[in-house]
Design an enzyme around this catalytic site. Structure first.
Site, mmCIF file in Angstrom:
data_model
loop_
_atom_site.group_PDB
_atom_site.id
_atom_site.type_symbol
_atom_site.label_atom_id
_atom_site.label_comp_id
_atom_site.label_asym_id
_atom_site.label_seq_id
_atom_site.Cartn_x
_atom_site.Cartn_y
_atom_site.Cartn_z
ATOM 1 N N ASN A 663 0.867 -1.187 0.000
ATOM 2 C CA ASN A 663 0.000 0.000 0.000
ATOM 3 C C ASN A 663 0.901 1.232 0.000
ATOM 4 O OD1 ASN A 663 -1.737 2.156 0.569
ATOM 5 N ND2 ASN A 663 -3.076 0.883 1.834
ATOM 6 N N LYS A 664 1.117 1.822 -1.177
ATOM 7 C CA LYS A 664 2.070 2.916 -1.307
ATOM 8 C C LYS A 664 1.582 4.209 -0.666
ATOM 9 C CE LYS A 664 3.884 0.911 -5.572
ATOM 10 N NZ LYS A 664 4.024 1.056 -7.035
ATOM 11 N N CYS A 665 0.286 4.368 -0.540
ATOM 12 C CA CYS A 665 -0.244 5.574 0.110
ATOM 13 C C CYS A 665 0.040 5.562 1.614
ATOM 14 C CB CYS A 665 -1.742 5.705 -0.146
ATOM 15 S SG CYS A 665 -2.158 6.019 -1.882
ATOM 16 N N LYS A 666 0.040 4.371 2.194
ATOM 17 C CA LYS A 666 0.288 4.232 3.629
ATOM 18 C C LYS A 666 1.684 3.695 3.932
ATOM 19 C CE LYS A 666 -4.572 3.444 4.895
ATOM 20 N NZ LYS A 666 -5.507 2.513 5.579
#
Length: 705
Positions: A663-666
């Site tokens: 999960n690149k956003c998190k």
């Protein structure tokens, strides 16, 4: 369980210690779950011996599930506190064969030690850790270095000594209050500023260091005054007719601040500064610098046939005259000045990040056309580089125009990759600016400098592709920089320089010059050659023209873009710090670096975590086709650790599934739970390599612009 109503929060008692005290410094934050009619002190919950944090932070109470809390309360109800003799003693001493149990407030009062790290161990007053001093040479009382009240320099429960500074003593209460206010990022020895050794010892001795920003960092506009640039001319005789507060950028009436203190200023014309790049110090700072022994004072010379008096000189703020130096010597001299301001690059970038406001600006980015979509976003009239950047990925082939939330750091990483390979720069590894007339016409060099500045301040990766020559031009000015042959990417020009340099006699040298006559005449480097040694001045002239003078217009435009958010000024103030990220690629990641980088927020699957550590070691030993950089790219969108660090901090969680999820956003990596290590390794390799391959095929952002 207490029977108080949830509305009376002040009177609700903790289900563990059964006290209704609300004292965060002693017992931690008091929190009530109204749905389950349950109130706890944070420390009572954290230190209880039979409970683990199995949920996420937002689940239950601080990640402790409600059913687990009830089970722990039930277990503690059968244990009697050895201090107050009441039931509910949920905390036990971890010393072997010690059977003492107690409530947290009772243990606190009895001077037990609770370690807020590792397994959150607790020690009773008989078995608590102590500080051992081999010899005590202190005869008189010494002040607590926090409150300055005098204390006896003898280590006890209430008096602690710094492990790194032997003459630093503290009250335990003073340390605890400071730790809560400073948080893990700013809690350090008050004498030497050491954090690693100091924090390790304080945790051992029972000081709670919360994982949060310092309290002063959380205040609204806490550093607003630091963002105000000083704009006032302080020289004795200001020449500006518009007044001392007048500031006209890119003119002789632009105000230049003191490079040392930043709290004094001068108009360029008022101190005879030819350009903004020239260094200038105020009288106070110059007195300190030139009296420090690092600089040789200029000798005084009499002026023959001169009747000019001291009072007639208006340039009292100009720098002392020094004997003329070669560009190389001037660069070294300036570097010595820069060493006075040596600081850590991450600290500098964090300070620049104080300019970023909470107000967000949304950029719609097409990964397949990263350059143009970024250019459109940055050129939008509503774009402000000091706003928080939010990224939404769009696909031009999607007829529905659907947007997907994107990672800011991934976007900046892709943008820097494209910029490095664009036609704005030339060279293989270490790059200089190229001469691209179309890019110059479209003002793309300015945009490139602006993008670099924004990327650094907003948490982007280290560019790492600047040549030392380009960097020195930015820091010390083109006139103080000498290019080298490696800076020449044009094969024909490089061959001309090599042939001139390798000429062994005047006949060979004259022959080469005659062959290249038209080129040398065109670039203005024809000179009278009388001796063989003149070839060195000729090659120097060719290098300066080709690498510096030829690209003067792109350089000036690029430099203006780098002024965004004050980045260029910081580069010139702290050259050594910025050289490490502008001219050098980050070091290769190791298993330890990656293991330390990812934190485990929830209670992990022990076997999966073991597989994870074995997997990292296998990669380091060259037993896997996957690299450390692949893992980081899969989880965060970045192949290296940004100089300012990741936000949020990369984390790991274990899920009951067959394949990993990034999960690149998190910045979160979900590990699969498998029965064997071989299955774990195969699933990790397969998912990571194929995901990165598909992303590269779908998003051709590596194509040179």
């Amino acid at each position: 369980m207490n029977e108080n109503k949830p509305g009376d929060s002040q009177n609700l008692a903790c289900v563990f210690c059964r006290k209704n005290d609300d004292c965060p410094n002693k017992y931690g934050e008091k929190k009530t779950n109204e749905k389950w009619n349950l109130t706890v002190h944070y420390y009572c919950l954290l230190m209880s011996s039979g409970i683990w944090q199995r949920g996420k932070e937002e689940e239950g109470v601080y990640g402790f599930l409600i059913e687990d809390i009830r089970k722990e309360v039930n277990r503690a109800s059968k244990l009697k506190c050895c201090i107050c003799k009441k039931t509910g003693a949920s905390i036990g001493c971890v010393a072997p064969r010690c059977k003492r149990s107690y409530h947290f407030p009772c243990g606190f009062q009895r001077e037990c030690i609770f370690q807020f790290t590792g397994n959150f161990a607790s020690f009773c007053w008989k078995h608590r850790p102590v500080q051992i001093i081999t010899s005590n040479n202190y005869r008189d009382s010494l002040p607590c270095t926090i409150c300055l009240e005098f204390i006896e320099p003898i280590p006890t429960y209430n008096v602690l000594r710094s492990p790194c500074c032997k003459n630093a003593w503290f009250h335990r209460d003073c340390l605890q209050v400071q730790a809560i206010n400073a948080g893990v990022f700013f809690f350090r020895c008050t004498i030497c500023n050491n954090s690693d050794i100091f924090q390790k010892e304080m945790l051992r001795m029972g000081i709670h260091i919360p994982e949060k920003d310092a309290s002063w960092e959380l205040e609204e506009n806490a550093y607003q005054e630091l963002l105000q640039h000083y704009e006032h001319c302080d020289v004795q005789r200001c020449r500006c007719k518009e007044g001392r507060d007048y500031n006209a950028p890119n003119s002789k009436w632009e105000i230049k601040r003191c490079q040392c203190c930043g709290s004094s200023g001068t108009h360029l014309a008022c101190s005879s500064l030819r350009s903004w790049e020239q260094n200038w110090e105020c009288l106070e700072c110059r007195g300190i610098i030139y009296n420090s022994g690092d600089f040789q004072k200029a000798k005084k010379h009499t002026l023959p046939n001169s009747n000019v008096g001291i009072d007639d000189c208006l340039l009292e703020e100009s720098s002392p005259k020094l004997s003329r130096q070669s560009p190389g010597a001037q660069s070294k001299d300036l570097l010595r000045q820069g060493s006075k301001f040596r600081r850590d690059i991450s600290t500098i970038l964090v300070e620049l990040g104080f300019q970023i406001k909470k107000k967000a600006i949304r950029l719609c980015i097409n990964k397949a056309n990263i350059w143009n979509s970024a250019l459109d976003g940055f050129r939008d009239q509503n774009f402000n580089p000091s706003y928080t950047i939010e990224v939404a990925y769009v696909n031009e082939n999607d007829n529905f125009g659907k947007e997907h939330p994107g990672s800011r750091q991934e976007f900046l990483s892709l943008l820097m990759q494209h910029l490095e390979n664009s036609s704005l720069f030339e060279g293989s590894l270490s790059k200089n600016l190229s001469l691209n007339s179309q890019a110059l016409k479209e003002n793309l060099y300015y945009e490139a400098g602006k993008m670099l500045a924004i990327s650094l301040v907003h948490g982007g990766p280290s560019p790492g592709f600047f040549s030392k020559t380009l960097f020195n031009c930015l820091v010390y000015g083109p006139g103080n920089t000498q290019p080298i042959l490696d800076d020449v990417s044009d094969f024909d020009v490089a061959q001309i320089i090599i042939r001139i340099n390798t000429a062994t006699n005047m006949a060979d040298l004259t022959s080469v010059i005659n062959e290249c006559y038209n080129y040398l005449e065109l670039i203005g480097c024809l000179r009278l050659i009388t001796t063989l040694s003149d070839k060195y001045m000729l090659t120097k002239d060719i290098l300066v023209y080709h690498v510096i003078k030829r690209v003067q217009a792109p350089f000036e435009s690029f430099k203006q873009g780098l002024k965004t958010l004050g980045v260029l000024e910081k580069i010139q103030t702290y050259p050594e710090a910025f050289c490490s990220i502008l001219c050098h690629k980050p070091e290769n990641l190791s298993a330890k670096i990656l293991s330390d980088l990812f934190t485990v927020h929830t209670l992990p699957d022990v076997q999966a975590l073991g597989f994870w550590n074995s997997y990292l070691q296998a990669i380091e030993d060259g037993k896997s086709a996957t690299t450390m950089e692949d893992i980081l790219l899969f989880a965060t969108g970045c192949s290296s650790i940004p100089p300012a660090g990741f936000k949020p901090t990369p984390s790991i969680e274990c899920r009951r599934m067959d394949f990993p999820v990034g999960n690149k956003c998190k910045n979160c990596l979900a590990l699969p739970i498998t029965s064997t290590y071989k299955e774990f390794e195969e699933n990790m390799d397969f998912t990571i390599k194929n995901t990165l391959r598909l992303e590269k095929e779908e998003n051709p952002h590596y194509i040179v612009h």
